[in-house]
Motif scaffolding. Structure first.
Motif, PDB file in Angstrom:
ATOM      1  N   TYR A  78       5.997  14.591  10.336  1.00 34.76           N
ATOM      2  CA  TYR A  78       4.983  14.019  11.193  1.00 34.76           C
ATOM      3  C   TYR A  78       5.204  14.462  12.757  1.00 34.76           C
ATOM      4  O   TYR A  78       6.014  14.890  12.980  1.00 34.76           O
ATOM      5  CB  TYR A  78       5.480  12.689  11.183  1.00 34.76           C
ATOM      6  N   THR A  79       4.041  14.467  13.291  1.00 34.86           N
ATOM      7  CA  THR A  79       4.247  14.343  14.841  1.00 34.86           C
ATOM      8  C   THR A  79       4.238  12.923  15.091  1.00 34.86           C
ATOM      9  O   THR A  79       4.134  12.161  14.644  1.00 34.86           O
ATOM     10  CB  THR A  79       2.776  14.844  15.444  1.00 34.86           C
ATOM     11  N   SER A  80       4.732  12.742  16.214  1.00 33.53           N
ATOM     12  CA  SER A  80       5.224  11.379  16.845  1.00 33.53           C
ATOM     13  C   SER A  80       3.687  10.594  16.997  1.00 33.53           C
ATOM     14  O   SER A  80       3.660   9.602  16.696  1.00 33.53           O
ATOM     15  CB  SER A  80       5.769  11.348  18.174  1.00 33.53           C
ATOM     16  N   ASP A  81       2.813  11.341  17.189  1.00 37.25           N
ATOM     17  CA  ASP A  81       1.395  10.709  17.384  1.00 37.25           C
ATOM     18  C   ASP A  81       0.890  10.221  16.103  1.00 37.25           C
ATOM     19  O   ASP A  81       0.629   9.136  15.921  1.00 37.25           O
ATOM     20  CB  ASP A  81       0.559  12.020  17.815  1.00 37.25           C
ATOM     21  N   ALA A  82       1.101  10.847  14.933  1.00 38.18           N
ATOM     22  CA  ALA A  82       0.557  10.602  13.620  1.00 38.18           C
ATOM     23  C   ALA A  82       1.732   9.301  13.358  1.00 38.18           C
ATOM     24  O   ALA A  82       0.722   8.247  12.725  1.00 38.18           O
ATOM     25  CB  ALA A  82       0.918  11.611  12.769  1.00 38.18           C
ATOM     26  N   MET A 133       0.880  -1.258  -0.022  1.00 31.66           N
ATOM     27  CA  MET A 133       0.040  -0.025  -0.031  1.00 31.66           C
ATOM     28  C   MET A 133       0.882   1.344   0.119  1.00 31.66           C
ATOM     29  O   MET A 133       1.756   1.255   0.889  1.00 31.66           O
ATOM     30  CB  MET A 133      -1.021   0.078   1.199  1.00 31.66           C
ATOM     31  N   ARG A 134       0.681   2.161  -0.901  1.00 28.75           N
ATOM     32  CA  ARG A 134       1.328   3.319  -1.003  1.00 28.75           C
ATOM     33  C   ARG A 134       0.421   4.423  -0.351  1.00 28.75           C
ATOM     34  O   ARG A 134      -0.619   4.715  -0.817  1.00 28.75           O
ATOM     35  CB  ARG A 134       1.824   3.863  -2.330  1.00 28.75           C
ATOM     36  N   ILE A 135       1.145   5.192   0.707  1.00 26.10           N
ATOM     37  CA  ILE A 135       0.284   5.879   1.603  1.00 26.10           C
ATOM     38  C   ILE A 135       0.781   7.475   1.090  1.00 26.10           C
ATOM     39  O   ILE A 135       2.098   7.703   1.173  1.00 26.10           O
ATOM     40  CB  ILE A 135       0.303   5.944   2.878  1.00 26.10           C
ATOM     41  N   ASN A 136      -0.273   8.539   0.809  1.00 29.42           N
ATOM     42  CA  ASN A 136       0.299   9.663   0.504  1.00 29.42           C
ATOM     43  C   ASN A 136       1.087  10.574   1.564  1.00 29.42           C
ATOM     44  O   ASN A 136       0.386  10.651   2.720  1.00 29.42           O
ATOM     45  CB  ASN A 136      -0.917  10.798   0.043  1.00 29.42           C
ATOM     46  N   GLN A 137       2.426  10.744   1.482  1.00 28.85           N
ATOM     47  CA  GLN A 137       3.211  11.160   2.743  1.00 28.85           C
ATOM     48  C   GLN A 137       2.839  12.736   2.960  1.00 28.85           C
ATOM     49  O   GLN A 137       2.376  13.500   2.027  1.00 28.85           O
ATOM     50  CB  GLN A 137       4.516  11.177   2.363  1.00 28.85           C
ATOM     51  N   PRO A 138       2.922  13.254   4.032  1.00 26.58           N
ATOM     52  CA  PRO A 138       2.853  14.585   4.389  1.00 26.58           C
ATOM     53  C   PRO A 138       3.745  15.394   3.743  1.00 26.58           C
ATOM     54  O   PRO A 138       4.746  14.800   3.532  1.00 26.58           O
ATOM     55  CB  PRO A 138       2.715  14.774   5.879  1.00 26.58           C
ATOM     56  N   ALA A 139       3.487  16.492   3.231  1.00 26.26           N
ATOM     57  CA  ALA A 139       4.500  17.389   2.501  1.00 26.26           C
ATOM     58  C   ALA A 139       5.760  17.488   3.295  1.00 26.26           C
ATOM     59  O   ALA A 139       5.772  17.757   4.516  1.00 26.26           O
ATOM     60  CB  ALA A 139       3.766  18.949   2.205  1.00 26.26           C
ATOM     61  N   ALA A 140       6.842  17.396   2.497  1.00 27.81           N
ATOM     62  CA  ALA A 140       8.239  17.504   3.033  1.00 27.81           C
ATOM     63  C   ALA A 140       8.467  16.314   4.351  1.00 27.81           C
ATOM     64  O   ALA A 140       9.437  16.388   4.786  1.00 27.81           O
ATOM     65  CB  ALA A 140       8.628  18.715   3.462  1.00 27.81           C
ATOM     66  N   TRP A 141       7.398  15.460   4.583  1.00 26.18           N
ATOM     67  CA  TRP A 141       7.742  14.395   5.356  1.00 26.18           C
ATOM     68  C   TRP A 141       7.693  14.721   6.832  1.00 26.18           C
ATOM     69  O   TRP A 141       8.583  14.240   7.650  1.00 26.18           O
ATOM     70  CB  TRP A 141       8.978  13.610   5.074  1.00 26.18           C
TER      71      TRP A 141
END
Ligand code: SF4
Ligand code: SF4
Lengths: 81, 398
Positions: free
Chosen positions: B97-101, B87-95
């Motif tokens: 993340y919060t640790s929670d995500a 499964m390819r998941i759309n990454q957040p822009a510029a990768w």
């Protein structure tokens, strides 16, 4: 021959996909081209909406064989039980 | 289930570098799927043959991309990897993340899949490796509930990716993350419903350092640049010299267009000759910076080699102000014209750069309604096929 509605275009596309199953893989672009050849007044956006209708109601599915094609739902040969 | 004997894979633990095998061994304790994966991999290494079958119709309802079907051809021997879809998941822009995500993602994948990830794949996406067909929809439902979506695969717009731009980098000539997000939202249909002759990638780099390597990998590269002069702080230049930097050999001699002079008191740049290679700015970041009139150059046509050789992008729009909403709207219209031309004239599995090579730049520009500009000529003075016909046009106008 009047301008077909989106469901009518979707139906024509569905027929094309049904008839080509097992013979030729069709891409979204092939369906759009065929419809626009028959009805030059139909634009790409309308074809896109017709394709979306076919996908969203599950009558057709996307398939990948080195490129993306449109097929009828079926159990694929490669799938394992 | 007894752990498998994998002597060849064990060899991969012996090098000085981190090994994916070590991670697989850790996961196999709790995931039978990974035990079978190791077994099949060991077989492949012994036999020197792959045992995966790719592709097919597997996916989630309504989407044509984001799931790459993978089946084992040794399912009798390794039933736990009979299906092992990616499964390819759309990454957040510029990768970012919060640790929670990250925890949420990991929990979802632990629940529905193998627990194995590739952060991130060469496409930029979050790659979740190893899902059974029946688990795809429940996994997708949990991912969307957590705010994630599938990325692109197949003949569609692929998940756009960008450098971290203004979030952390002072060289950014436009807001890469904002535009990457905007394009992802704007072109959802093109991302999820493959309708192109082949794949199409956008990559956004904030300056010519091109940290996402868009010039070599994106069908459309949006690379930040500036129009005016490089900003120079002569006091900081003097500090570099005082600190021991050999400005002549490290900076002046390495300028590809030989347009910098250093006389011991300060540097002088002939900005008309500068090709914006970023070398001097990278070498003296405290003294030099891109100019103030910032925007981007739009390039088209690169790809890694599959059907034919590798291509680099070439200039399509020499300068665009990507802080101006109207110019962004014009760009979206241009992209629509490019896609229409490619849909109409592209062959199956032909990237847009290959189409341009086949039909010629002049025909392509005509087809998308863009006037030729001198910057589009990749090798000026070498190309005898570009003619300027001002006089004839004037006659036609009459
Ligand atoms: S491409 Fe330029 S703006 Fe983007 S992160 Fe790299 S150096 Fe910074
Ligand atoms: S950016 Fe490159 S070409 Fe321009 S002045 Fe600096 S080193 Fe020379």
């Amino acid at each position: 021959m009047g301008t077909p509605s989106i469901p009518e275009i979707a139906e024509e596309m569905f027929q094309m996909v049904s008839e080509s199953m097992g013979k030729k893989n069709l891409k979204a672009g092939d369906l759009t081209k065929a419809i626009r050849q028959k009805y030059p007044e139909v634009d790409r956006k309308t074809c896109k909406l017709a394709l979306r209708e076919l996908m969203d109601n599950g009558r057709c599915v996307y398939a990948y064989f080195g490129g993306s094609y449109i097929q009828l739902p079926h159990k694929e040969g490669a799938a394992n039980d | 289930m007894a752990k498998r004997d994998t002597p060849m894979l064990d060899e991969l633990l012996k090098g000085p570098y981190p090994s994916f095998v070590k991670e697989l061994y850790k996961v196999q304790e709790r995931k039978p799927m990974v035990q079978d994966l190791l077994g099949q991999l060991e077989d492949s290494y012994e036999e020197r043959i792959g045992h995966w079958k790719h592709g097919g119709i597997v996916g989630v309802m309504g989407y044509g991309g984001g799931v790459i079907g993978r089946y084992s051809d040794l399912q009798e021997k390794y039933p736990a990897v009979a299906h092992f879809h990616t499964m390819r998941i759309n990454q957040p822009a510029a990768w970012f993340y919060t640790s929670d995500a990250l925890r949420t993602l990991a929990d979802i994948w632990e629940k529905h899949g193998s627990g194995l990830t590739n952060m991130h794949g060469s496409t930029g996406d979050i790659v979740l490796l190893g899902c059974k067909t029946d688990d795809l929809e429940p996994c997708f439902a949990d991912l969307t509930a957590a705010g994630f979506d599938l990325g692109g695969s197949g003949s569609c717009m692929r998940t756009p990716s960008c450098c971290l731009g203004k979030a952390r980098c002072e060289w950014a000539c436009y807001d890469t993350m904002k535009l990457c997000y905007e394009f992802t939202q704007e072109f959802q249909d093109e991302l999820h419903r493959p309708a192109f002759p082949y794949k199409f990638k956008f990559k956004f780099s904030g300056c010519p350092n091109d940290c996402v390597a868009s010039i070599a990998r994106a069908d459309m590269s949006l690379i930040g640049t500036w129009k005016d002069e490089i900003q120079v702080d002569q006091a900081a230049v003097a500090d570099y010299a005082k600190g021991g930097m050999d400005i002549v050999s490290d900076v002046v001699m390495n300028c590809p267009s030989k347009c910098i002079k250093y006389n011991g008191n300060g540097i002088e740049i002939d900005d008309h000759e500068c090709v914006h290679c970023m070398h001097c700015i990278n070498a003296m970041p405290k003294a030099l910076a891109p100019g103030k009139e910032r925007g981007a150059t739009i390039l088209l046509g690169s790809k890694a080699p599959i059907m034919e050789g590798a291509l680099l992008s070439s200039v399509l729009v020499p300068f665009i102000d990507l802080n101006d909403e109207d110019e962004i709207e014009d760009l979206k219209e241009l992209i629509g014209n490019i896609w229409d031309f490619w849909d109409e004239h592209g062959r199956n599995r032909e990237r847009v750069g290959e189409l341009i090579q086949r039909v010629g730049m002049a025909t392509f520009l005509d087809g998308i309604g863009l006037d030729p500009e001198p910057e589009m000529v990749s090798a000026p003075r070498d190309n005898p096929y570009i003619f300027f016909q001002d006089e004839e046009e004037e006659e036609d106008d009459e």
